[in-house]
Design a protein around this motif. Structure first.
Motif, PDB file in Angstrom:
ATOM      1  N   GLY A 138      46.582  36.784  41.947  1.00 54.75           N
ATOM      2  CA  GLY A 138      46.581  36.902  43.414  1.00 54.75           C
ATOM      3  C   GLY A 138      47.983  36.814  43.992  1.00 54.75           C
ATOM      4  O   GLY A 138      48.292  37.464  45.004  1.00 54.75           O
ATOM      5  N   LEU A 139      48.850  36.025  43.336  1.00 53.48           N
ATOM      6  CA  LEU A 139      50.239  35.933  43.804  1.00 53.48           C
ATOM      7  C   LEU A 139      50.949  37.270  43.600  1.00 53.48           C
ATOM      8  O   LEU A 139      51.770  37.691  44.427  1.00 53.48           O
ATOM      9  N   ALA A 140      50.623  37.938  42.484  1.00 55.94           N
ATOM     10  CA  ALA A 140      51.216  39.259  42.217  1.00 55.94           C
ATOM     11  C   ALA A 140      50.750  40.272  43.264  1.00 55.94           C
ATOM     12  O   ALA A 140      51.544  41.081  43.762  1.00 55.94           O
ATOM     13  N   VAL A 141      49.454  40.226  43.603  1.00 52.28           N
ATOM     14  CA  VAL A 141      48.955  41.136  44.647  1.00 52.28           C
ATOM     15  C   VAL A 141      49.689  40.846  45.959  1.00 52.28           C
ATOM     16  O   VAL A 141      50.102  41.755  46.683  1.00 52.28           O
ATOM     17  N   GLY A 142      49.915  39.562  46.234  1.00 54.24           N
ATOM     18  CA  GLY A 142      50.639  39.183  47.451  1.00 54.24           C
ATOM     19  C   GLY A 142      52.059  39.733  47.472  1.00 54.24           C
ATOM     20  O   GLY A 142      52.522  40.251  48.495  1.00 54.24           O
TER      21      GLY A 142
ATOM     22  N   LEU B   2      49.102  38.238  59.043  1.00 54.07           N
ATOM     23  CA  LEU B   2      48.980  39.698  59.114  1.00 54.07           C
ATOM     24  C   LEU B   2      47.974  40.190  58.076  1.00 54.07           C
ATOM     25  O   LEU B   2      47.282  41.178  58.289  1.00 54.07           O
ATOM     26  N   ALA B   3      47.901  39.508  56.929  1.00 60.10           N
ATOM     27  CA  ALA B   3      47.050  39.971  55.823  1.00 60.10           C
ATOM     28  C   ALA B   3      46.639  38.797  54.949  1.00 60.10           C
ATOM     29  O   ALA B   3      47.350  37.779  54.886  1.00 60.10           O
ATOM     30  N   GLY B   4      45.484  38.941  54.302  1.00 59.16           N
ATOM     31  CA  GLY B   4      44.992  37.898  53.398  1.00 59.16           C
ATOM     32  C   GLY B   4      44.389  38.523  52.148  1.00 59.16           C
ATOM     33  O   GLY B   4      43.982  39.700  52.158  1.00 59.16           O
ATOM     34  N   ILE B   5      44.348  37.741  51.091  1.00 54.42           N
ATOM     35  CA  ILE B   5      43.893  38.224  49.773  1.00 54.42           C
ATOM     36  C   ILE B   5      42.841  37.279  49.224  1.00 54.42           C
ATOM     37  O   ILE B   5      42.997  36.057  49.308  1.00 54.42           O
ATOM     38  N   LEU B   6      41.784  37.840  48.673  1.00 54.68           N
ATOM     39  CA  LEU B   6      40.739  37.029  48.035  1.00 54.68           C
ATOM     40  C   LEU B   6      40.442  37.606  46.657  1.00 54.68           C
ATOM     41  O   LEU B   6      39.946  38.732  46.544  1.00 54.68           O
ATOM     42  N   CYS B   7      40.758  36.823  45.598  1.00 57.91           N
ATOM     43  CA  CYS B   7      40.475  37.262  44.226  1.00 57.91           C
ATOM     44  C   CYS B   7      39.225  36.554  43.721  1.00 57.91           C
ATOM     45  O   CYS B   7      39.080  35.340  43.889  1.00 57.91           O
ATOM     46  N   GLU B   8      38.341  37.312  43.074  1.00 53.68           N
ATOM     47  CA  GLU B   8      37.135  36.740  42.474  1.00 53.68           C
ATOM     48  C   GLU B   8      37.040  37.325  41.068  1.00 53.68           C
ATOM     49  O   GLU B   8      37.237  38.522  40.883  1.00 53.68           O
ATOM     50  N   ALA B   9      36.775  36.448  40.089  1.00 51.04           N
ATOM     51  CA  ALA B   9      36.816  36.926  38.698  1.00 51.04           C
ATOM     52  C   ALA B   9      35.661  36.366  37.894  1.00 51.04           C
ATOM     53  O   ALA B   9      35.083  35.333  38.228  1.00 51.04           O
ATOM     54  N   ARG B  10      35.315  37.081  36.831  1.00 54.99           N
ATOM     55  CA  ARG B  10      34.400  36.527  35.832  1.00 54.99           C
ATOM     56  C   ARG B  10      34.916  36.974  34.470  1.00 54.99           C
ATOM     57  O   ARG B  10      35.708  37.923  34.365  1.00 54.99           O
ATOM     58  N   TRP B  11      34.501  36.269  33.431  1.00 55.17           N
ATOM     59  CA  TRP B  11      34.927  36.624  32.084  1.00 55.17           C
ATOM     60  C   TRP B  11      33.819  37.378  31.403  1.00 55.17           C
ATOM     61  O   TRP B  11      32.650  36.971  31.452  1.00 55.17           O
ATOM     62  N   VAL B  12      34.168  38.492  30.783  1.00 51.93           N
ATOM     63  CA  VAL B  12      33.215  39.255  29.991  1.00 51.93           C
ATOM     64  C   VAL B  12      33.696  39.119  28.552  1.00 51.93           C
ATOM     65  O   VAL B  12      34.664  39.764  28.154  1.00 51.93           O
ATOM     66  N   GLY B  13      33.073  38.203  27.805  1.00 47.89           N
ATOM     67  CA  GLY B  13      33.604  37.866  26.484  1.00 47.89           C
ATOM     68  C   GLY B  13      34.991  37.271  26.668  1.00 47.89           C
ATOM     69  O   GLY B  13      35.191  36.319  27.405  1.00 47.89           O
ATOM     70  N   GLN B  14      35.978  37.892  26.029  1.00 43.90           N
ATOM     71  CA  GLN B  14      37.360  37.389  26.092  1.00 43.90           C
ATOM     72  C   GLN B  14      38.169  38.012  27.229  1.00 43.90           C
ATOM     73  O   GLN B  14      39.348  37.698  27.391  1.00 43.90           O
ATOM     74  N   ALA B  15      37.568  38.932  27.975  1.00 42.19           N
ATOM     75  CA  ALA B  15      38.359  39.710  28.937  1.00 42.19           C
ATOM     76  C   ALA B  15      37.980  39.384  30.379  1.00 42.19           C
ATOM     77  O   ALA B  15      36.793  39.368  30.725  1.00 42.19           O
ATOM     78  N   PRO B  16      38.977  39.146  31.219  1.00 43.29           N
ATOM     79  CA  PRO B  16      38.668  38.911  32.630  1.00 43.29           C
ATOM     80  C   PRO B  16      38.343  40.213  33.365  1.00 43.29           C
ATOM     81  O   PRO B  16      38.937  41.260  33.078  1.00 43.29           O
ATOM     82  N   GLU B  17      37.400  40.113  34.283  1.00 40.43           N
ATOM     83  CA  GLU B  17      37.045  41.236  35.155  1.00 40.43           C
ATOM     84  C   GLU B  17      37.306  40.720  36.571  1.00 40.43           C
ATOM     85  O   GLU B  17      36.687  39.750  36.990  1.00 40.43           O
ATOM     86  N   VAL B  18      38.261  41.329  37.253  1.00 46.39           N
ATOM     87  CA  VAL B  18      38.747  40.748  38.512  1.00 46.39           C
ATOM     88  C   VAL B  18      38.490  41.703  39.674  1.00 46.39           C
ATOM     89  O   VAL B  18      38.707  42.913  39.552  1.00 46.39           O
ATOM     90  N   VAL B  19      38.052  41.139  40.789  1.00 44.64           N
ATOM     91  CA  VAL B  19      38.043  41.885  42.042  1.00 44.64           C
ATOM     92  C   VAL B  19      39.079  41.224  42.943  1.00 44.64           C
ATOM     93  O   VAL B  19      39.000  40.031  43.234  1.00 44.64           O
ATOM     94  N   ALA B  20      40.100  41.990  43.321  1.00 46.27           N
ATOM     95  CA  ALA B  20      41.135  41.481  44.216  1.00 46.27           C
ATOM     96  C   ALA B  20      40.997  42.226  45.539  1.00 46.27           C
ATOM     97  O   ALA B  20      41.229  43.437  45.607  1.00 46.27           O
ATOM     98  N   GLY B  21      40.557  41.497  46.561  1.00 47.64           N
ATOM     99  CA  GLY B  21      40.329  42.119  47.871  1.00 47.64           C
ATOM    100  C   GLY B  21      41.444  41.736  48.822  1.00 47.64           C
ATOM    101  O   GLY B  21      41.974  40.630  48.751  1.00 47.64           O
TER     102      GLY B  21
END
Ligand code: BTN
Length: 259
Positions: free
Chosen positions: A87-91, A120-139
């Motif tokens: 999320g910091l990287a998206v920022g 001016l803007a905000g970010i919301l990251c939500e993630a889950r793990w699928v096995g060993q790999a993260p699946e991320v939604v960065a809004g």
């Protein structure tokens, strides 16, 4: 099809495929469902309006306008990747894009973009793990065309339009620019971790050297004054409590600029 819906992006992978909704509950909610159904790395959900836009810490994100940006990106960083600072990287990328119009834009930890102390803007990251790999939604939401803010937002929020008047860009142009800068920041982050973007974050950090209020024990509401020192190697905020106690790491929750 509206011009916004037909936009094309000069990115290598971010923004394709894309779904656009005239109205939806939350682009993050839709992106989470699409990710579960197999949407690829880089897929994008946008909307003109959200009926249940959500922010960090269970807050609501006002999303009525039709002139602002409501965007969610599906990211699949790959197996075993540390995503705590994603999320910091998206920022970093979002701020860099917005600085084309507002060079004074700053990052408020963890990932709000502020101008003149207003959001001016905000970010919301939500993630889950699928096995060993993260699946991320960065809004992310950007106030672009809105001129009026209701209730408490009247004191705390701003928009490109409020800052720039007639010179403010359209939301489509803003999306094209910020997707490019977010993609660049994410590539740096995926390659080099938070270390690769730490200097950029700190250079534009609104809190560094400032007096802040921090919540020492999550959920208690009790706030303690401290001075923000900068960011630790993993993106946690380092603060020196004013009572002279040892330097502390703030890893989650919220931080307020002291009045
Ligand atoms: C915050 O500052 O608290 C984060 C706000 C994030 C808002 C965006 S708008 C698009 C995406 N969909 C949501 O429901 N939330 C994010």
């Amino acid at each position: 099809m509206s011009a916004f819906e037909k936009l094309s992006f000069e990115t290598a992978w971010l923004g394709r495929p894309r779904e656009h909704w005239t109205e939806i509950d939350s682009t993050n909610e839709r992106a989470l469902a699409w990710a579960r159904a197999g949407a690829p790395h880089g897929a994008l959900v946008t909307a003109d309006r959200q009926t249940a836009g959500r922010g960090r810490l269970g807050r609501r994100w006002a999303s009525e306008s039709g002139e602002d940006l409501y965007v969610s990106m599906i990211l699949r960083p790959g197996p075993q990747r540390a995503i705590g600072a994603l999320g910091l990287a998206v920022g970093v990328g979002l701020r860099a894009g917005l600085s084309r119009w507002l060079p004074e834009a700053r990052l408020k930890w963890p990932n709000d973009v502020l101008v003149g102390g207003r959001k001016l803007a905000g970010i919301l990251c939500e993630a889950r793990w699928v096995g060993q790999a993260p699946e991320v939604v960065a809004g992310f939401g950007v106030n672009v065309g809105r001129e009026e803010f209701a209730g408490p937002l009247a004191e705390t929020a701003t928009s490109l339009r409020r800052e720039l008047g007639e010179a403010a860009p359209e939301r489509g142009e803003v999306l094209q620019v910020v997707l490019g800068t977010i993609e660049q920041a994410l590539e740096e982050f995926f390659t080099g971790g938070f270390a690769a973007i730490r200097e950029q974050y700190e250079r534009h950090c609104a809190l560094r050297g400032q007096r802040v209020m921090i919540e020492m024990a999550q959920g208690t509401g009790a706030k303690t004054p401290a001075v923000a020192l900068g960011l630790d190697a993993d993106g946690a905020l380092l603060v020196a409590p004013e009572d002279g106690g040892a330097t502390r790491r703030v890893e989650a929750g919220d931080v307020w600029l002291a009045p």
